[in-house]
Design an enzyme around this catalytic site. Sequence first.
Site, PDB file in Angstrom:
ATOM      1  N   ARG A 130      -1.983  10.324  10.951  1.00 20.69           N
ATOM      2  CA  ARG A 130      -2.845   9.160  11.197  1.00 20.69           C
ATOM      3  C   ARG A 130      -4.164   9.626  11.796  1.00 20.69           C
ATOM      4  O   ARG A 130      -4.178  10.479  12.696  1.00 20.69           O
ATOM      5  CB  ARG A 130      -2.131   8.232  12.170  1.00 20.69           C
ATOM      6  CG  ARG A 130      -2.789   6.890  12.381  1.00 20.69           C
ATOM      7  CD  ARG A 130      -2.449   5.955  11.244  1.00 20.69           C
ATOM      8  NE  ARG A 130      -2.945   4.611  11.470  1.00 20.69           N
ATOM      9  CZ  ARG A 130      -2.214   3.611  11.960  1.00 20.69           C
ATOM     10  NH1 ARG A 130      -0.955   3.810  12.328  1.00 20.69           N
ATOM     11  NH2 ARG A 130      -2.733   2.407  12.104  1.00 20.69           N
ATOM     12  N   GLU A 184       0.828  -1.207   0.000  1.00 15.34           N
ATOM     13  CA  GLU A 184       0.000   0.000   0.000  1.00 15.34           C
ATOM     14  C   GLU A 184       0.860   1.255   0.000  1.00 15.34           C
ATOM     15  O   GLU A 184       1.959   1.269   0.558  1.00 15.34           O
ATOM     16  CB  GLU A 184      -0.898   0.019   1.254  1.00 15.34           C
ATOM     17  CG  GLU A 184      -1.820  -1.197   1.351  1.00 15.34           C
ATOM     18  CD  GLU A 184      -2.833  -1.065   2.480  1.00 15.34           C
ATOM     19  OE1 GLU A 184      -2.580  -0.300   3.432  1.00 15.34           O
ATOM     20  OE2 GLU A 184      -3.878  -1.733   2.391  1.00 15.34           O
ATOM     21  N   LYS A 237       7.127  -1.008   6.777  1.00 17.93           N
ATOM     22  CA  LYS A 237       7.224   0.147   5.880  1.00 17.93           C
ATOM     23  C   LYS A 237       8.562   0.149   5.163  1.00 17.93           C
ATOM     24  O   LYS A 237       9.579  -0.256   5.716  1.00 17.93           O
ATOM     25  CB  LYS A 237       7.006   1.452   6.645  1.00 17.93           C
ATOM     26  CG  LYS A 237       7.924   1.688   7.805  1.00 17.93           C
ATOM     27  CD  LYS A 237       7.569   3.002   8.508  1.00 17.93           C
ATOM     28  CE  LYS A 237       8.123   3.032   9.920  1.00 17.93           C
ATOM     29  NZ  LYS A 237       7.736   4.219  10.671  1.00 17.93           N
ATOM     30  N   ARG A 273      -3.154   9.539  16.426  1.00 19.02           N
ATOM     31  CA  ARG A 273      -2.447   8.338  16.853  1.00 19.02           C
ATOM     32  C   ARG A 273      -2.358   8.231  18.372  1.00 19.02           C
ATOM     33  O   ARG A 273      -2.410   7.146  18.935  1.00 19.02           O
ATOM     34  CB  ARG A 273      -1.049   8.388  16.234  1.00 19.02           C
ATOM     35  CG  ARG A 273      -0.183   7.251  16.576  1.00 19.02           C
ATOM     36  CD  ARG A 273       1.140   7.404  15.870  1.00 19.02           C
ATOM     37  NE  ARG A 273       2.176   6.905  16.741  1.00 19.02           N
ATOM     38  CZ  ARG A 273       3.424   6.652  16.370  1.00 19.02           C
ATOM     39  NH1 ARG A 273       3.790   6.904  15.146  1.00 19.02           N
ATOM     40  NH2 ARG A 273       4.287   6.193  17.214  1.00 19.02           N
ATOM     41  N   ARG A 275       3.498  -2.669  17.612  1.00 20.13           N
ATOM     42  CA  ARG A 275       4.265  -2.522  16.392  1.00 20.13           C
ATOM     43  C   ARG A 275       4.395  -3.913  15.818  1.00 20.13           C
ATOM     44  O   ARG A 275       5.440  -4.540  15.929  1.00 20.13           O
ATOM     45  CB  ARG A 275       5.616  -1.904  16.732  1.00 20.13           C
ATOM     46  CG  ARG A 275       6.191  -1.028  15.670  1.00 20.13           C
ATOM     47  CD  ARG A 275       7.401  -0.276  16.164  1.00 20.13           C
ATOM     48  NE  ARG A 275       7.089   1.023  16.745  1.00 20.13           N
ATOM     49  CZ  ARG A 275       6.700   2.081  16.057  1.00 20.13           C
ATOM     50  NH1 ARG A 275       6.590   2.009  14.753  1.00 20.13           N
ATOM     51  NH2 ARG A 275       6.434   3.214  16.653  1.00 20.13           N
ATOM     52  N   GLU A 300      -5.306   7.888   6.969  1.00 17.69           N
ATOM     53  CA  GLU A 300      -4.370   9.002   7.028  1.00 17.69           C
ATOM     54  C   GLU A 300      -5.101  10.232   6.502  1.00 17.69           C
ATOM     55  O   GLU A 300      -5.917  10.124   5.585  1.00 17.69           O
ATOM     56  CB  GLU A 300      -3.160   8.663   6.134  1.00 17.69           C
ATOM     57  CG  GLU A 300      -1.952   9.510   6.320  1.00 17.69           C
ATOM     58  CD  GLU A 300      -0.996   9.011   7.417  1.00 17.69           C
ATOM     59  OE1 GLU A 300      -1.292   7.987   8.073  1.00 17.69           O
ATOM     60  OE2 GLU A 300       0.038   9.673   7.612  1.00 17.69           O
ATOM     61  N   PHE A 319      -7.336   2.926   5.050  1.00 15.29           N
ATOM     62  CA  PHE A 319      -6.687   1.659   4.701  1.00 15.29           C
ATOM     63  C   PHE A 319      -7.130   0.484   5.563  1.00 15.29           C
ATOM     64  O   PHE A 319      -6.693  -0.641   5.345  1.00 15.29           O
ATOM     65  CB  PHE A 319      -5.164   1.780   4.713  1.00 15.29           C
ATOM     66  CG  PHE A 319      -4.575   2.434   5.939  1.00 15.29           C
ATOM     67  CD1 PHE A 319      -4.575   1.793   7.154  1.00 15.29           C
ATOM     68  CD2 PHE A 319      -4.000   3.700   5.840  1.00 15.29           C
ATOM     69  CE1 PHE A 319      -4.018   2.397   8.269  1.00 15.29           C
ATOM     70  CE2 PHE A 319      -3.436   4.305   6.951  1.00 15.29           C
ATOM     71  CZ  PHE A 319      -3.445   3.654   8.177  1.00 15.29           C
ATOM     72  N   LYS A 355       2.368   4.601   1.201  1.00 14.33           N
ATOM     73  CA  LYS A 355       2.568   5.228   2.502  1.00 14.33           C
ATOM     74  C   LYS A 355       2.477   6.733   2.303  1.00 14.33           C
ATOM     75  O   LYS A 355       3.319   7.327   1.630  1.00 14.33           O
ATOM     76  CB  LYS A 355       3.916   4.845   3.102  1.00 14.33           C
ATOM     77  CG  LYS A 355       4.082   5.413   4.503  1.00 14.33           C
ATOM     78  CD  LYS A 355       5.357   4.977   5.177  1.00 14.33           C
ATOM     79  CE  LYS A 355       5.340   5.324   6.658  1.00 14.33           C
ATOM     80  NZ  LYS A 355       4.924   6.704   6.937  1.00 14.33           N
TER      81      LYS A 355
END
Length: 512
Positions: A215, A208, A380, A230, A374, A259, A299, A210
């Site tokens: 966020r 996807e 990423k 976030r 995470r 985003e 997303f 970035k």
Amino acid sequence: MLLTRLADVSREVAATSARSRKIALLAELFRDAEPDDVPVVIPYLAGRLPQGRLGIGWKLLGRRVEPAAEPSLTVREVDARLTAIGRVTGVGSQAERGRLVGALLGAATADEQRFLLGLITGEVRQGALEAVAVEGLAQATGAAAVDVRRAVMLAGSLQTVAQVLLTDGPPALDRFRLTVGRPVLPMLAHTASSVSEAVGRLGACAVEEKLDGIRVQVHRDGAEVRLYTRALDDITDRLPELTAAARELRGERFVLDGEVIALDERGRPRSFQETAGRVGSRVDVATAARAVPVSPVFFDALSVDGRDLLDLPFAERHAELARLVPEPMRVRRTVVAGPGDLPAAESFLAETLDRGHEGVVVKALDAPYSAGRRGASWLKVKPVHTLDLVVLAAEWGHGRRTGRLSNLHLGARTADGGFAMLGKTFKGMTDAMLAWQTERLQNLAVGSEGPVVRVRPELVVEIAYDGLQRSTRYPAGVALRFARVLRYREDKRPDEADTVETLLAAHPRVAP
DNA sequence: TTCCGACAGTGGGGTCGCAAT
DNA sequence: ATTGCGACCCCACTATCGGAA
């Protein structure tokens, strides 16, 4: 409970390196806390104030206050006084907050002062924050750590979970479910160095775009829409175009992850600085929205029409997202079956960069949504640039870097034979490098101002960075974004370092 | 026994808004 | 009117512990 007990435990936690021992120490303290103390004791030992930030920083705390000889403060009294300090606003408020915080510190012993200063500045440095406190809470109550952690992610707050758990016991954790209108800690991504590494690790995945924006978690329940950052700050009032977009979607109740980004007339991303400035504007939102309109790009879907999707594989969550959100409002993506499809993934990255975006996020199709973590299932990938720059100065470090020259001032060569500073970095250094550069730079020192040691510009260092940004602070009009040290280049002389001219030529869209 | 995931720590640049100067 | 400060956006990287492999 007395504050001195917390200060003692915090000191003991800081003194031990074993995580298991830290957890046991916190658990013992939590068990001893009275129910009314819990809402204060738990956040304090997780290194946070329950009332969030108070508008007090190092400058207001700078003056030393004579400590009390004997401990007398209770945690509830401290909490009440800090709440009062947070409420002071208007003309003269800074002096008044300073006076009140000085009075509080004056009632504290030296140990308690250290603990309070750490809490207020957000730097407790005890090697234990929220994650260790969660484990301690689990141990104190007999609940399973995974269940406590999950409840915290869904509640978005350790404190509320702690209170319920200590009053009603482990079965009460079932009450914490994903609820529309209550924000969930967002899932985060790890970094991979290349698309091939990422696809190799994940297998079947989505690649996807970035986007270099902010966020946002969007909650809608009928006409009611809420937007969260976030860190779960409510920013609903700042982004009316997102509220309107959420109301136009076909679903009535949902939670979406995405985003927010400012795009120009041609649909290319504007600079991060412009997006961040817009999202940060909260006084005259209408004017800011006219100057810099923003768009939502979604997303993921966490909840749709009362169904909690968190534990579904990403492929299924995305199918729900696609049903709800029209394509222009979804992030661009391509799906690959595995390493055999690598060329498709790599050309998608190239196209994404051509469109002006910062890179891609590669996501495993079978992974659940790991709220607040995470997870290894999102990777990423961003292109990395490098430069050879000259060290102009260095700053003495703090904490575990005390006594080491840590933060480097980085310069590129200018046309007149001098150097222009492009930013600082403290990242990428091993302990051995810190020791080496402390020694080496002291030998090159020509003077110092406060914590800054100026050196003869002789040491060349290879720096990685993510891009350039406009700057009013630095002389070339630009600054490096996310600069970090790769290695020292003792084989290079300073007159072989990169120049400002070539740097600007490499980033024509940013050059002033 | 070795490997690796998760955490904490150490700070970076920019912008906004408020209070002080 | 300008400056300083704090809060929050974005963020990379290393050291360490302890469970997984």
